[in-house]
Design a protein around this motif. Structure first.
Motif, mmCIF file in Angstrom:
data_model
loop_
_atom_site.group_PDB
_atom_site.id
_atom_site.type_symbol
_atom_site.label_atom_id
_atom_site.label_comp_id
_atom_site.label_asym_id
_atom_site.label_seq_id
_atom_site.Cartn_x
_atom_site.Cartn_y
_atom_site.Cartn_z
ATOM 1 N N VAL A 93 0.864 -1.182 0.000
ATOM 2 C CA VAL A 93 0.000 0.000 0.000
ATOM 3 C C VAL A 93 0.899 1.229 0.000
ATOM 4 N N THR A 94 0.668 2.116 -0.961
ATOM 5 C CA THR A 94 1.418 3.373 -1.005
ATOM 6 C C THR A 94 0.479 4.483 -0.557
ATOM 7 N N LEU A 95 0.891 5.226 0.465
ATOM 8 C CA LEU A 95 -0.012 6.238 1.042
ATOM 9 C C LEU A 95 0.713 7.543 1.347
ATOM 10 N N PRO A 96 -0.053 8.655 1.408
ATOM 11 C CA PRO A 96 0.568 9.944 1.753
ATOM 12 C C PRO A 96 0.709 10.059 3.272
ATOM 13 N N TYR A 97 1.779 10.694 3.734
ATOM 14 C CA TYR A 97 2.041 10.765 5.173
ATOM 15 C C TYR A 97 2.585 12.147 5.519
ATOM 16 N N GLU A 98 1.968 12.806 6.499
ATOM 17 C CA GLU A 98 2.364 14.180 6.853
ATOM 18 C C GLU A 98 2.646 14.350 8.340
ATOM 19 N N PHE A 99 3.264 13.333 8.944
ATOM 20 C CA PHE A 99 3.562 13.436 10.376
ATOM 21 C C PHE A 99 5.023 13.137 10.651
ATOM 22 N N LEU A 100 5.423 13.415 11.866
ATOM 23 C CA LEU A 100 6.770 13.104 12.323
ATOM 24 C C LEU A 100 6.684 12.012 13.382
ATOM 25 N N SER A 104 11.691 5.008 8.165
ATOM 26 C CA SER A 104 12.784 4.637 7.247
ATOM 27 C C SER A 104 12.461 3.295 6.600
ATOM 28 N N VAL A 105 13.116 3.037 5.486
ATOM 29 C CA VAL A 105 12.923 1.778 4.766
ATOM 30 C C VAL A 105 13.381 0.630 5.667
ATOM 31 N N GLY A 106 12.562 -0.402 5.723
ATOM 32 C CA GLY A 106 12.894 -1.560 6.544
ATOM 33 C C GLY A 106 12.286 -1.504 7.937
ATOM 34 N N GLU A 107 11.784 -0.325 8.303
ATOM 35 C CA GLU A 107 11.236 -0.147 9.641
ATOM 36 C C GLU A 107 9.867 -0.828 9.776
ATOM 37 N N GLN A 108 9.625 -1.380 10.972
ATOM 38 C CA GLN A 108 8.311 -1.963 11.227
ATOM 39 C C GLN A 108 7.392 -0.871 11.794
ATOM 40 N N VAL A 109 6.216 -0.723 11.212
ATOM 41 C CA VAL A 109 5.269 0.295 11.679
ATOM 42 C C VAL A 109 3.910 -0.361 11.928
ATOM 43 N N SER A 110 3.077 0.305 12.740
ATOM 44 C CA SER A 110 1.701 -0.175 12.886
ATOM 45 C C SER A 110 0.923 0.272 11.665
ATOM 46 N N GLU A 121 0.980 -5.173 11.821
ATOM 47 C CA GLU A 121 2.267 -4.553 11.543
ATOM 48 C C GLU A 121 2.536 -4.557 10.047
ATOM 49 N N GLY A 122 3.376 -3.634 9.617
ATOM 50 C CA GLY A 122 3.801 -3.609 8.223
ATOM 51 C C GLY A 122 5.258 -3.197 8.154
ATOM 52 N N ILE A 123 5.923 -3.557 7.036
ATOM 53 C CA ILE A 123 7.326 -3.172 6.866
ATOM 54 C C ILE A 123 7.405 -2.090 5.790
ATOM 55 N N VAL A 124 8.073 -0.995 6.101
ATOM 56 C CA VAL A 124 8.206 0.093 5.140
ATOM 57 C C VAL A 124 9.139 -0.332 4.012
ATOM 58 N N GLN A 125 8.648 -0.226 2.773
ATOM 59 C CA GLN A 125 9.416 -0.657 1.606
ATOM 60 C C GLN A 125 10.061 0.507 0.870
ATOM 61 N N ILE A 135 5.637 10.159 0.678
ATOM 62 C CA ILE A 135 4.933 9.019 0.100
ATOM 63 C C ILE A 135 5.585 7.740 0.626
ATOM 64 N N VAL A 136 4.808 6.973 1.359
ATOM 65 C CA VAL A 136 5.334 5.777 2.007
ATOM 66 C C VAL A 136 4.682 4.541 1.394
ATOM 67 N N THR A 137 5.527 3.538 1.055
ATOM 68 C CA THR A 137 4.978 2.251 0.629
ATOM 69 C C THR A 137 5.240 1.251 1.742
ATOM 70 N N VAL A 138 4.167 0.588 2.167
ATOM 71 C CA VAL A 138 4.287 -0.339 3.275
ATOM 72 C C VAL A 138 3.793 -1.719 2.833
ATOM 73 N N GLU A 139 4.534 -2.756 3.283
ATOM 74 C CA GLU A 139 4.142 -4.124 2.944
ATOM 75 C C GLU A 139 3.234 -4.664 4.047
#
Lengths: 155, 495
Positions: A93-100, A104-110, A121-125, A135-139
């Motif tokens: 899923v590629t989504l827009p993101y405007e927060f701090l 980083s690529v490889g990071e695990q995010v909720s 959980e998802g892994i940032v690609q 623009i973040v793509t997450v697996e």
């Protein structure tokens, strides 16, 4: 009255869904359901896959033409465009993101759904910093590509 | 990602969108105690960052009043500065060593200040009042046609409400869609600076238009006070045409506790956060799910402030779905058919009570819910600012769809008085994108009125009028269409 007018949350019944074949190739999903005078998505598409009758009509994606490049994701002022793709047994899923902080690529995010509820959980690609909307793509699990619409970076 | 210093927990240290420049510390006095603020602060923002929320006292009751509108309109922040009472501290710039004092109700006016003050005369083709999106576009457009323009704004920054709009704008390329309001403000400021170089536009900031006076034939005369380091200079401005772009003021809701410091206009909070880099508090309840309520809620999240919920009295969300969706996927709930019953707290907001409304908008007994919060934001509409217009004797009419009393005006933005134009929210509440086009129309019209660039100007104006109509065509433009239709019907009937 449509349910989203009350809740602010779309259901997959509110827009046209791509076929499995189109999902494998990857397509942009335009979660833009109201006629607001706006058209940057049309201008942003390098292959002319997004069209509009006039500035006050709804944008329409030609899923077959769409190359899932994600240019429209950053162009949409309403942050309402997402690119979804099925890759083997995973979903992207590629989504827009405007927060701090910026992930980083490889990071695990909720990963969160349209209601902000945690879907695992998802892994940032991929992270594209072009302007201030990132623009973040997450697996994610491939069954979640039509549900995941936000991420939460772990601090 | 941007960082800056500042010791207060209310100062935003990093922000995903806005670049807050590192500022210099400024020492000043608050009720004779030494305090520290930063360059770029207004007095009100500096006090707010120090968690000082009680700025003045109600004229009628003994209750405290605090920061509300943030743009110099509501009188909720009047304080004494260097002995001068009734200073609107929300917009008054913080300067080194000034003495700021809380004043008790209406303080006595020192009569020395304006007695025998010498006034400087300014003669100009066009006076533009208000440097927001409409006023900036009007000035640039009129100057481009060849007219000499004086642009007056009472704030220390030009840009009006654009300077706090951190979201990307809708529209098409022509309206700079996809560009953030803050960037549009910078771009327009550059254009104005270019015209300043060849003296086509003269920009006067920190300056308030105080009244309209009778001038010579075919001339309009205004008094303008410019503040320089808390010393005032009086100007006698004569112009052949005037464009009033005075914006609007946030609406208040009636409920117990509505005047407690910590109840803000949503736009006031936006100013505090995005212009001065100061959070309003820690936990916010937003009242109103129109675009302003939705956008400001999202921007609160970006500033690192928790938004408990958004409540909306209507049974549906009034703002764009895309704004609501952004908020929902961050986990902020939106409750429709809900209203605020009261705000409570000792001298400042400690919480509020919300209540569900039935089909007839009546509170449902037993549905009250108490929410602990330190901030309540009201995003319940705007009222056009028309005080100067009513002094000029243009025809004013109450048009609910336009947000209240407005000056009747034609398609070219001319009021019922020849040479007097309006644009932006003071001609009817709408969006910044439409305000900019209205400004352009008014700018060209005013220049045409003075005989500048006849043919070219007429063509350009026709194009702008078409652009504006096109933008209002969709379902969200309905209110504006109705408002403008009513205005033209009244004008027709008059003829």
């Amino acid at each position: 009255m449509k349910n989203y007018e009350k809740t602010g949350i779309l259901s997959t019944k509110d827009f046209i869904l791509p076929t499995k074949k189109q999902l494998k190739k990857g397509v942009a999903i335009l979660e833009c359901v109201q006629k607001i005078p706006c058209n940057p998505c049309v201008d942003s598409c390098p292959v002319g896959a997004i069209s509009m009758k006039d500035i006050n009509s709804l944008p329409v994606v030609d899923f077959d033409k769409c190359i899932a490049c994600g240019k429209c994701v950053g162009a949409c002022p309403g942050l309402a465009i997402f690119v979804v793709k099925i890759k083997e047994d995973k979903g992207l899923v590629t989504l827009p993101y405007e927060f701090l902080p910026v992930p980083s690529v490889g990071e695990q995010v909720s990963v969160l759904d349209r209601e902000g509820k945690n879907q695992g959980e998802g892994i940032v690609q991929k992270v594209i910093k072009n302007g201030k909307t990132i623009i973040v793509t997450v697996e994610v699990d491939k069954d979640l590509i039509m549900d995941v619409r936000n991420i939460r970076v772990k601090i | 990602m941007y960082f800056r210093s500042g010791e207060s927990f209310l100062r935003i240290k990093k922000h995903p969108i806005i670049e807050f420049r590192d500022q210099k510390r400024i020492q000043f006095y608050y009720n004779n105690k030494k305090k520290v603020g930063y360059t770029g602060d207004s007095i009100g923002s500096a006090l707010h960052a120090l968690d000082i929320k009680h700025l003045t006292t109600s004229l009628v009751y003994d209750s405290a009043r605090g920061f509300f509108c943030g743009i110099g309109k509501c009188s909720s922040c009047l304080m004494k500065v260097n002995g001068i009472p009734n200073v609107r501290t929300c917009i008054a710039p913080l300067k080194a060593d000034i003495h700021v004092e809380t004043q008790d109700k209406l303080a006595d006016l020192p009569d020395a200040e304006f007695k025998n003050i010498s006034k400087k005369k300014i003669d100009v083709d066009i006076l533009v009042v208000g440097g927001g999106p409409a006023g900036m576009c009007a000035s640039v457009e009129a100057a481009r046609q060849g007219a000499k323009v004086l642009l007056v704004d009472e704030n220390q920054h030009i840009g009006g409400q654009l300077i706090k709009q951190t979201h990307m704008f809708f529209g098409s390329k022509n309206e700079r869609a996809g560009t953030r309001g803050i960037q549009i403000a910078k771009d327009l400021e550059e254009e104005i600076k270019d015209f300043e170089k060849n003296s086509k536009i003269n920009l006067m900031l920190d300056s308030t238009l105080i009244g309209y006076y009778e001038g010579e034939k075919n001339r309009y005369r205004f008094g303008v006070v410019k503040r320089i380091d808390y010393d005032s200079k009086l100007y006698d401005v004569c112009c052949k045409s005037v464009i009033l772009c005075c914006g609007a003021m946030e609406d208040m809701l009636l409920f117990p506790g509505n005047a407690l410091p910590g109840v803000y206009g949503a736009g006031g909070v936006q100013t505090l956060m995005n212009v001065y880099g100061i959070k309003p508090g820690k936990n916010v309840v937003m009242v109103g799910a129109g675009n302003v309520g939705l956008i400001v809620s999202y921007q609160l999240l970006q500033a690192g402030v928790h938004v408990d919920r958004v409540i909306e009295a209507m049974p549906f969300i009034g703002g764009y779905h895309v704004h609501a969706a952004k908020l929902r996927r961050c986990g902020v709930p939106i409750f429709t058919s809900y209203s605020i019953k009261e705000v409570y707290g000792d001298g400042k907001v400690e919480g509020c009570v919300v209540v569900r409304l039935d089909k007839n908008w009546r509170p449902v007994k037993g549905s009250e819910e108490k929410i602990s919060c330190d901030t309540v934001c009201l995003a319940v509409g705007l009222t056009p600012s028309i005080r100067i217009l009513s002094q000029i004797d243009v025809r004013i009419k109450f048009i609910p769809e336009a947000g209240g009393y407005i000056a009747l005006h034609d398609e070219n933005m001319q009021t019922t008085v020849n040479g007097v134009y309006v644009a932006g929210d003071s001609s009817g509440i709408e969006e910044a994108s439409t305000a900019m086009i209205e400004g352009k129309i008014a700018g060209v019209s005013s220049a045409l009125h003075l005989g500048y660039n006849k043919e070219e100007g007429k063509k350009l104006r026709k194009q702008y009028v078409g652009d504006l109509k096109r933008l209002r065509l969709g379902p969200f433009g309905e209110k504006s269409r109705v408002a403008k239709e009513k205005i033209s019907n009244v004008l027709e009937a008059k003829k």
